[in-house]
Design a protein around this motif. Structure first.
Motif, PDB file in Angstrom:
ATOM      1  N   SER A 159      -9.845  -3.807  -4.908  1.00  0.00           N
ATOM      2  CA  SER A 159      -9.229  -2.583  -5.435  1.00  0.00           C
ATOM      3  C   SER A 159      -9.439  -1.419  -4.481  1.00  0.00           C
ATOM      4  CB  SER A 159      -9.828  -2.247  -6.804  1.00  0.00           C
ATOM      5  OG  SER A 159      -9.586  -3.265  -7.744  1.00  0.00           O
ATOM      6  N   ALA A 160     -10.635  -1.337  -3.902  1.00  0.00           N
ATOM      7  CA  ALA A 160     -10.930  -0.252  -2.960  1.00  0.00           C
ATOM      8  C   ALA A 160     -10.006  -0.308  -1.753  1.00  0.00           C
ATOM      9  CB  ALA A 160     -12.392  -0.334  -2.517  1.00  0.00           C
ATOM     10  N   PHE A 161      -9.781  -1.526  -1.248  1.00  0.00           N
ATOM     11  CA  PHE A 161      -8.881  -1.687  -0.103  1.00  0.00           C
ATOM     12  C   PHE A 161      -7.444  -1.323  -0.458  1.00  0.00           C
ATOM     13  CE2 PHE A 161     -11.874  -4.938   1.877  1.00  0.00           C
ATOM     14  CZ  PHE A 161     -12.273  -4.057   2.874  1.00  0.00           C
ATOM     15  N   SER A 162      -6.945  -1.947  -1.515  1.00  0.00           N
ATOM     16  CA  SER A 162      -5.517  -1.848  -1.803  1.00  0.00           C
ATOM     17  C   SER A 162      -5.111  -0.478  -2.320  1.00  0.00           C
ATOM     18  CB  SER A 162      -5.105  -2.921  -2.819  1.00  0.00           C
ATOM     19  OG  SER A 162      -5.812  -2.750  -4.038  1.00  0.00           O
ATOM     20  N   SER A 163      -6.035   0.267  -2.940  1.00  0.00           N
ATOM     21  CA  SER A 163      -5.678   1.592  -3.422  1.00  0.00           C
ATOM     22  C   SER A 163      -5.261   2.495  -2.275  1.00  0.00           C
ATOM     23  CB  SER A 163      -6.861   2.219  -4.172  1.00  0.00           C
ATOM     24  OG  SER A 163      -7.968   2.394  -3.312  1.00  0.00           O
ATOM     25  N   ILE A 164      -5.710   2.169  -1.062  1.00  0.00           N
ATOM     26  CA  ILE A 164      -5.328   2.932   0.128  1.00  0.00           C
ATOM     27  C   ILE A 164      -4.395   2.125   1.028  1.00  0.00           C
ATOM     28  CG2 ILE A 164      -6.184   4.050   2.222  1.00  0.00           C
ATOM     29  CD1 ILE A 164      -8.725   4.700   0.721  1.00  0.00           C
ATOM     30  N   ASN A 165      -4.778   0.874   1.328  1.00  0.00           N
ATOM     31  CA  ASN A 165      -3.996   0.081   2.282  1.00  0.00           C
ATOM     32  C   ASN A 165      -2.579  -0.190   1.812  1.00  0.00           C
ATOM     33  OD1 ASN A 165      -6.320   0.050   3.732  1.00  0.00           O
ATOM     34  ND2 ASN A 165      -6.682  -2.147   3.627  1.00  0.00           N
ATOM     35  N   LEU A 184     -17.864   1.890   4.321  1.00  0.00           N
ATOM     36  CA  LEU A 184     -16.433   2.074   4.079  1.00  0.00           C
ATOM     37  C   LEU A 184     -16.177   3.380   3.318  1.00  0.00           C
ATOM     38  CD1 LEU A 184     -13.563   1.067   4.322  1.00  0.00           C
ATOM     39  CD2 LEU A 184     -13.900  -0.299   2.256  1.00  0.00           C
ATOM     40  N   GLY A 185     -17.080   3.734   2.404  1.00  0.00           N
ATOM     41  CA  GLY A 185     -16.942   5.002   1.699  1.00  0.00           C
ATOM     42  C   GLY A 185     -16.995   6.178   2.652  1.00  0.00           C
ATOM     43  N   ALA A 186     -17.879   6.103   3.644  1.00  0.00           N
ATOM     44  CA  ALA A 186     -17.969   7.165   4.643  1.00  0.00           C
ATOM     45  C   ALA A 186     -16.676   7.277   5.451  1.00  0.00           C
ATOM     46  CB  ALA A 186     -19.158   6.896   5.567  1.00  0.00           C
ATOM     47  N   VAL A 187     -16.073   6.126   5.757  1.00  0.00           N
ATOM     48  CA  VAL A 187     -14.813   6.133   6.502  1.00  0.00           C
ATOM     49  C   VAL A 187     -13.674   6.698   5.652  1.00  0.00           C
ATOM     50  CG1 VAL A 187     -13.083   4.672   7.632  1.00  0.00           C
ATOM     51  CG2 VAL A 187     -15.507   4.246   8.014  1.00  0.00           C
ATOM     52  N   HIS A 188     -13.686   6.396   4.350  1.00  0.00           N
ATOM     53  CA  HIS A 188     -12.686   6.985   3.455  1.00  0.00           C
ATOM     54  C   HIS A 188     -12.790   8.508   3.451  1.00  0.00           C
ATOM     55  CE1 HIS A 188     -11.168   3.252   2.332  1.00  0.00           C
ATOM     56  NE2 HIS A 188     -11.672   3.088   1.122  1.00  0.00           N
ATOM     57  N   PHE A 245      -2.721   8.220  -8.225  1.00  0.00           N
ATOM     58  CA  PHE A 245      -3.257   9.349  -7.459  1.00  0.00           C
ATOM     59  C   PHE A 245      -2.153  10.033  -6.651  1.00  0.00           C
ATOM     60  CE2 PHE A 245      -7.548   7.793  -8.304  1.00  0.00           C
ATOM     61  CZ  PHE A 245      -8.283   8.963  -8.316  1.00  0.00           C
ATOM     62  N   ILE A 246      -1.255   9.227  -6.073  1.00  0.00           N
ATOM     63  CA  ILE A 246      -0.157   9.811  -5.304  1.00  0.00           C
ATOM     64  C   ILE A 246       0.760  10.621  -6.213  1.00  0.00           C
ATOM     65  CG2 ILE A 246       1.958   9.255  -4.024  1.00  0.00           C
ATOM     66  CD1 ILE A 246       0.464   6.923  -2.766  1.00  0.00           C
ATOM     67  N   SER A 247       1.104  10.044  -7.364  1.00  0.00           N
ATOM     68  CA  SER A 247       2.010  10.724  -8.284  1.00  0.00           C
ATOM     69  C   SER A 247       1.371  11.972  -8.890  1.00  0.00           C
ATOM     70  CB  SER A 247       2.438   9.772  -9.405  1.00  0.00           C
ATOM     71  OG  SER A 247       3.100   8.635  -8.883  1.00  0.00           O
ATOM     72  N   GLY A 248       0.065  11.902  -9.192  1.00  0.00           N
ATOM     73  CA  GLY A 248      -0.582  13.000  -9.892  1.00  0.00           C
ATOM     74  C   GLY A 248      -1.160  14.082  -9.006  1.00  0.00           C
ATOM     75  N   GLN A 290      -2.473  12.552   0.013  1.00  0.00           N
ATOM     76  CA  GLN A 290      -3.755  12.726   0.688  1.00  0.00           C
ATOM     77  C   GLN A 290      -4.928  12.305  -0.189  1.00  0.00           C
ATOM     78  OE1 GLN A 290      -4.538  16.715   1.984  1.00  0.00           O
ATOM     79  NE2 GLN A 290      -6.280  16.148   3.264  1.00  0.00           N
ATOM     80  N   TYR A 291      -4.774  12.447  -1.515  1.00  0.00           N
ATOM     81  CA  TYR A 291      -5.888  12.193  -2.431  1.00  0.00           C
ATOM     82  C   TYR A 291      -5.999  10.733  -2.846  1.00  0.00           C
ATOM     83  CZ  TYR A 291      -6.164  17.252  -2.691  1.00  0.00           C
ATOM     84  OH  TYR A 291      -6.301  18.576  -2.363  1.00  0.00           O
ATOM     85  N   VAL A 292      -5.190   9.868  -2.255  1.00  0.00           N
ATOM     86  CA  VAL A 292      -5.259   8.450  -2.590  1.00  0.00           C
ATOM     87  C   VAL A 292      -6.614   7.857  -2.208  1.00  0.00           C
ATOM     88  CG1 VAL A 292      -4.331   7.533  -0.421  1.00  0.00           C
ATOM     89  CG2 VAL A 292      -3.901   6.320  -2.563  1.00  0.00           C
ATOM     90  N   VAL A 293      -7.299   8.468  -1.233  1.00  0.00           N
ATOM     91  CA  VAL A 293      -8.604   7.949  -0.802  1.00  0.00           C
ATOM     92  C   VAL A 293      -9.647   8.065  -1.907  1.00  0.00           C
ATOM     93  CG1 VAL A 293      -8.182   8.449   1.627  1.00  0.00           C
ATOM     94  CG2 VAL A 293      -9.281  10.171   0.197  1.00  0.00           C
ATOM     95  N   LEU A 294      -9.445   8.962  -2.874  1.00  0.00           N
ATOM     96  CA  LEU A 294     -10.413   9.124  -3.955  1.00  0.00           C
ATOM     97  C   LEU A 294     -10.490   7.866  -4.826  1.00  0.00           C
ATOM     98  CD1 LEU A 294      -9.696  12.812  -5.049  1.00  0.00           C
ATOM     99  CD2 LEU A 294     -11.435  11.955  -3.450  1.00  0.00           C
ATOM    100  N   GLY A 295      -9.345   7.196  -4.995  1.00  0.00           N
ATOM    101  CA  GLY A 295      -9.336   5.945  -5.734  1.00  0.00           C
ATOM    102  C   GLY A 295     -10.174   4.891  -5.036  1.00  0.00           C
TER     103      GLY A 295
END
Length: 389
Positions: free
Chosen positions: A217-223, A278-282, A350-353, A357-362
């Motif tokens: 989920s962490a990967f795909s929410s951004i990738n 990975l969190g630091a990279v996000h 996150f993108i819709s709301g 840019q804030y997709v990384v929060l997911g």
């Protein structure tokens, strides 16, 4: 390894590459699909999330149902279904048809991938099995990693339909090669369904599944929205976008090699530190997203950690069920793809709301959950976590 076995493994590698490219390559053209069918990028993301959900549902089930059938005919069936689905995608006149043409083959995805790993391992001597399996896994990683930039490049240089034609050709090549060069592969040893399923009684396995889902989920929410992110936030388009995706892909191949070394030296430490890094990279991507040069460096880290995360997930679940590796790999596929479904959905929200840019929060949210599940397993089942370290 004989020439015949070597050829078999190459064919299996092409097969998994074609199937994984069909699944993940679509990420590189989501904005083009959204524009072509006049829908939102979030809705186009259903092509990723529903495909992954179908894999997650069928992963523990269909490989077991097909486990008693001659493996060559099962492989031909799955590859044939993917070829037909991709042909339908080329001529799809609306988004619903395209979605159906992708979801139906998705149910058979884990059948071929799990089978390919099993056939590779059993087609050679026991001491050569890890090397044979590694080649097939390379095809999996290459499909997941390079499928995105290749598909994006084809769509940019030609058309959306030609990118679907690319999927069709790769799967068709694997089908033809399997038909001509692969001998009959009857099942010699049959493990009972009950013996395999009994592993699900162990709490440590469910904690491992949760970890796989959270990392996926962490990967795909951004990738899943990496193309949209680079276009909307970093203002990268055209050939430069393709270059960025290739950087991500090549970095991931480097990460695949690094992951093997890290897990061999200290698997538990690697798994525990991974979500933190990975969190630091996000967070870094949130800061560097609007600057081309720094963002390119961030993408390099993204790619390396993407591959490491896949290896961590696969190790984490197989070490929890060492006596049932086939089912464990099926659960790995299911958990990863369930993570893709969840992550893509949350990323779209996150993108819709809030904005792209804030997709990384997911991604950060799921990494926190994965770290909690890893630490919890280390604390509760320390003796089991040490199985293969």
């Amino acid at each position: 390894m004989s020439n015949q076995n070597r050829l078999l493994i190459y064919i299996l590698t092409i097969g998994v590459f074609g199937i994984l490219t069909t699944e993940m390559g679509i990420i590189g053209i989501l904005p083009s699909i959204a524009e072509h069918f006049d829908i939102s990028v979030a809705k186009a993301g259903l092509l990723v999330s529903l495909f992954a959900l179908a894999v997650a549902i069928s992963g523990p089930i269909l490989p077991l149902l097909f486990s008693r059938i001659n493996r060559k005919w099962v492989m031909l069936l799955v590859l044939g279904i993917f070829v037909v689905g991709n042909i339908v995608s080329i001529f799809a006149t609306n988004f619903t048809i395209l979605l159906i043409a992708r979801v139906i083959p998705a149910f058979f995805h884990p059948v071929y991938c799990a089978l390919a790993l099993t056939v590779a391992a059993t087609s050679v001597r026991k001491e050569e099995a890890p090397k044979a399996v590694a080649k097939v896994i390379f095809g999996v990683n290459a499909g997941m990693i390079l499928g995105v930039p290749i598909t994006n490049y084809i769509a940019n240089q030609t058309s959306l339909e030609m990118s679907f034609l690319f999927f069709t050709i790769v799967n068709a090549l694997a089908f033809i090669a399997t038909l001509i060069f692969v001998p009959a592969l009857p099942v010699k040893e049959r493990m009972t369904y009950g013996a395999q399923i009994s592993v699900l009684k162990k709490p440590v396995v469910w904690l491992a599944i949760a970890t796989v889902v959270f990392i996926g989920s962490a990967f795909s929410s951004i990738n899943s929205f990496i193309t949209e992110y680079l276009e909307a936030v970093t203002n990268v388009t055209g050939n430069l976008l393709t270059l960025a995706l290739f950087i991500f892909g090549l970095a991931s191949l480097v990460g695949t090699i690094a992951a093997g070394n890290f897990l061999t030296k200290n698997a538990l430490k690697t798994a525990t530190i991974f979500p933190i890094v990975l969190g630091a990279v996000h967070l870094l991507s949130f800061i560097t997203g609007k600057s081309l040069g720094p963002m390119m460096i961030t993408i390099l880290f993204w790619g390396i950690l993407f591959a490491i995360g896949n290896n961590v997930s696969q190790y984490w679940i197989t070490s929890a069920a060492p006596k049932s590796p086939d089912l464990a790999n099926g659960l790995f596929l299911s958990g990863s793809n369930l993570g893709i479904t969840i992550g893509t959905t949350v990323g779209g929200l996150f993108i819709s709301g809030m904005g792209t840019q804030y997709v990384v929060l997911g991604g950060l949210l799921f990494l926190i959950l994965s770290l909690i599940s890893i630490v919890l397993r280390n604390y509760m089942f320390k003796h089991k976590a040490q199985l293969t370290s």
